[in-house]
Write a protein that holds these residues in place. Structure first.
Motif, PDB file in Angstrom:
ATOM      1  N   GLY A 177       0.792  -1.239   0.000  1.00 31.85           N
ATOM      2  CA  GLY A 177       0.000   0.000   0.000  1.00 31.85           C
ATOM      3  C   GLY A 177       0.815   1.273   0.000  1.00 31.85           C
ATOM      4  O   GLY A 177       0.309   2.331  -0.360  1.00 31.85           O
ATOM      5  N   LYS A 192      -7.889   9.041   1.433  1.00 30.67           N
ATOM      6  CA  LYS A 192      -8.850   7.938   1.289  1.00 30.67           C
ATOM      7  C   LYS A 192      -8.127   6.633   0.931  1.00 30.67           C
ATOM      8  O   LYS A 192      -8.461   5.569   1.449  1.00 30.67           O
ATOM      9  CB  LYS A 192      -9.898   8.271   0.222  1.00 30.67           C
ATOM     10  CG  LYS A 192     -10.885   9.330   0.664  1.00 30.67           C
ATOM     11  CD  LYS A 192     -11.915   9.609  -0.409  1.00 30.67           C
ATOM     12  CE  LYS A 192     -12.855  10.714   0.053  1.00 30.67           C
ATOM     13  NZ  LYS A 192     -13.832  11.081  -0.975  1.00 30.67           N
ATOM     14  N   LYS A 193      -7.130   6.726   0.063  1.00 30.74           N
ATOM     15  CA  LYS A 193      -6.357   5.531  -0.290  1.00 30.74           C
ATOM     16  C   LYS A 193      -5.574   5.024   0.922  1.00 30.74           C
ATOM     17  O   LYS A 193      -5.461   3.813   1.134  1.00 30.74           O
ATOM     18  CB  LYS A 193      -5.401   5.827  -1.445  1.00 30.74           C
ATOM     19  CG  LYS A 193      -6.084   5.943  -2.788  1.00 30.74           C
ATOM     20  CD  LYS A 193      -5.072   6.166  -3.882  1.00 30.74           C
ATOM     21  CE  LYS A 193      -5.770   6.346  -5.231  1.00 30.74           C
ATOM     22  NZ  LYS A 193      -4.808   6.667  -6.297  1.00 30.74           N
ATOM     23  N   ALA A 253      -6.467   5.347   4.034  1.00 29.77           N
ATOM     24  CA  ALA A 253      -7.450   4.707   4.926  1.00 29.77           C
ATOM     25  C   ALA A 253      -7.795   3.296   4.443  1.00 29.77           C
ATOM     26  O   ALA A 253      -7.909   2.366   5.248  1.00 29.77           O
ATOM     27  CB  ALA A 253      -8.708   5.559   5.024  1.00 29.77           C
ATOM     28  N   VAL A 254      -7.927   3.137   3.130  1.00 32.46           N
ATOM     29  CA  VAL A 254      -8.249   1.813   2.575  1.00 32.46           C
ATOM     30  C   VAL A 254      -7.113   0.836   2.845  1.00 32.46           C
ATOM     31  O   VAL A 254      -7.332  -0.286   3.325  1.00 32.46           O
ATOM     32  CB  VAL A 254      -8.551   1.909   1.060  1.00 32.46           C
ATOM     33  CG1 VAL A 254      -8.593   0.527   0.417  1.00 32.46           C
ATOM     34  CG2 VAL A 254      -9.868   2.638   0.821  1.00 32.46           C
ATOM     35  N   TRP A 255      -5.869   1.253   2.559  1.00 32.28           N
ATOM     36  CA  TRP A 255      -4.725   0.354   2.760  1.00 32.28           C
ATOM     37  C   TRP A 255      -4.466   0.060   4.234  1.00 32.28           C
ATOM     38  O   TRP A 255      -4.075  -1.053   4.591  1.00 32.28           O
ATOM     39  CB  TRP A 255      -3.477   0.902   2.085  1.00 32.28           C
ATOM     40  CG  TRP A 255      -3.448   0.583   0.630  1.00 32.28           C
ATOM     41  CD1 TRP A 255      -3.584   1.452  -0.410  1.00 32.28           C
ATOM     42  CD2 TRP A 255      -3.318  -0.718   0.048  1.00 32.28           C
ATOM     43  NE1 TRP A 255      -3.542   0.769  -1.607  1.00 32.28           N
ATOM     44  CE2 TRP A 255      -3.382  -0.565  -1.349  1.00 32.28           C
ATOM     45  CE3 TRP A 255      -3.168  -1.998   0.575  1.00 32.28           C
ATOM     46  CZ2 TRP A 255      -3.279  -1.640  -2.216  1.00 32.28           C
ATOM     47  CZ3 TRP A 255      -3.068  -3.071  -0.296  1.00 32.28           C
ATOM     48  CH2 TRP A 255      -3.128  -2.886  -1.683  1.00 32.28           C
ATOM     49  N   THR A 262      -6.774  -0.084   6.522  1.00 30.91           N
ATOM     50  CA  THR A 262      -7.825  -1.042   6.896  1.00 30.91           C
ATOM     51  C   THR A 262      -7.497  -2.444   6.391  1.00 30.91           C
ATOM     52  O   THR A 262      -7.633  -3.437   7.125  1.00 30.91           O
ATOM     53  CB  THR A 262      -9.189  -0.583   6.344  1.00 30.91           C
ATOM     54  OG1 THR A 262      -9.461   0.746   6.820  1.00 30.91           O
ATOM     55  CG2 THR A 262     -10.304  -1.515   6.766  1.00 30.91           C
ATOM     56  N   ILE A 263      -7.046  -2.546   5.138  1.00 32.30           N
ATOM     57  CA  ILE A 263      -6.679  -3.853   4.572  1.00 32.30           C
ATOM     58  C   ILE A 263      -5.504  -4.459   5.338  1.00 32.30           C
ATOM     59  O   ILE A 263      -5.495  -5.660   5.644  1.00 32.30           O
ATOM     60  CB  ILE A 263      -6.334  -3.718   3.069  1.00 32.30           C
ATOM     61  CG1 ILE A 263      -7.596  -3.377   2.272  1.00 32.30           C
ATOM     62  CG2 ILE A 263      -5.694  -4.996   2.537  1.00 32.30           C
ATOM     63  CD1 ILE A 263      -7.320  -2.967   0.826  1.00 32.30           C
TER      64      ILE A 263
END
Length: 198
Positions: free
Chosen positions: A103, A112-113, A115-117, A119-120
């Motif tokens: 990530g 936002k990216k 936050a996504v990474w 979370t993953i």
């Protein structure tokens, strides 16, 4: 570079202390038959947060040391300290690998990216724990205590580990996303790229 390594070592110690305190004093212990116990705690959240902030090696090491010390000082968990040390270190390594190697969260500018990474990465590290913590615990109890005791506690361990994973993922992601702007502003944000550990 030497200064950054010294800071990471100091923060690893801080993460170890924090994971010890959170695991030891903020847990809900659930007694199980045969004198065993499981617990609901946020120690794994500190391990994940450390991996997100410092990289997988340092973050995992901090969480692993802190929770292993917590096990060693608790008569119910003392025999599980080696398992804790290994599994919590793996949570950090996996979280760090996903967050920093795949990530690239410290180089990404889109919040936002990130936050996504984040979370993953948290989900990946904690999913590992959901699978392997009960499994290794079961195999240990099977070898030492026998099949009835191992089967009796397996369902409870799966349930508590799953609850811990969900709560730890939520807490670690929220804290990381809240801390990042402040750390960047203070000049304490570590840029972790492929030259560094995961």
């Amino acid at each position: 570079m030497k200064n950054q390594t010294a800071q990471k070592i100091a923060l690893t110690g801080l993460m170890a202390a924090l994971s010890y305190v959170v695991f030891t004093f903020l847990q809900i212990k659930v007694p199980l038959p045969g004198g065993d116990a499981t617990s609901i705690h946020l120690g794994n959240a500190v391990c994940v947060l450390g991996a997100l902030l410092l990289g997988g090696f340092y973050g995992g090491l901090g969480g692993a040391i802190g929770m292993a010390i917590g096990d060693l000082l608790d008569p119910v968990y003392v025999v599980y300290a080696p398992k804790t040390l290994l599994l919590k270190f793996c949570i950090g390594i996996i979280t760090g690998l996903i967050a920093h190697r795949i990530g690239r969260i410290t180089l990404e500018t889109d919040r936002k990216k990130v936050a996504v990474w984040v979370t993953i990465a948290a989900a990946g590290g904690l999913l590992f724990n959901v699978i392997f913590d009960p499994l290794i615990g079961y195999l240990y109890k099977l070898a030492i205590l026998g099949k009835p005791a191992a089967e009796l506690t397996l369902a409870w361990n799966v349930a508590s580990t799953s609850i811990n994973a969900i709560t730890s993922a939520i807490v670690s992601v929220l804290i990381y996303m809240a801390l990042c702007p402040a750390l960047k502003k203070a000049g304490l944000f570590f840029i972790i790229d492929r030259k560094h550990r995961p």
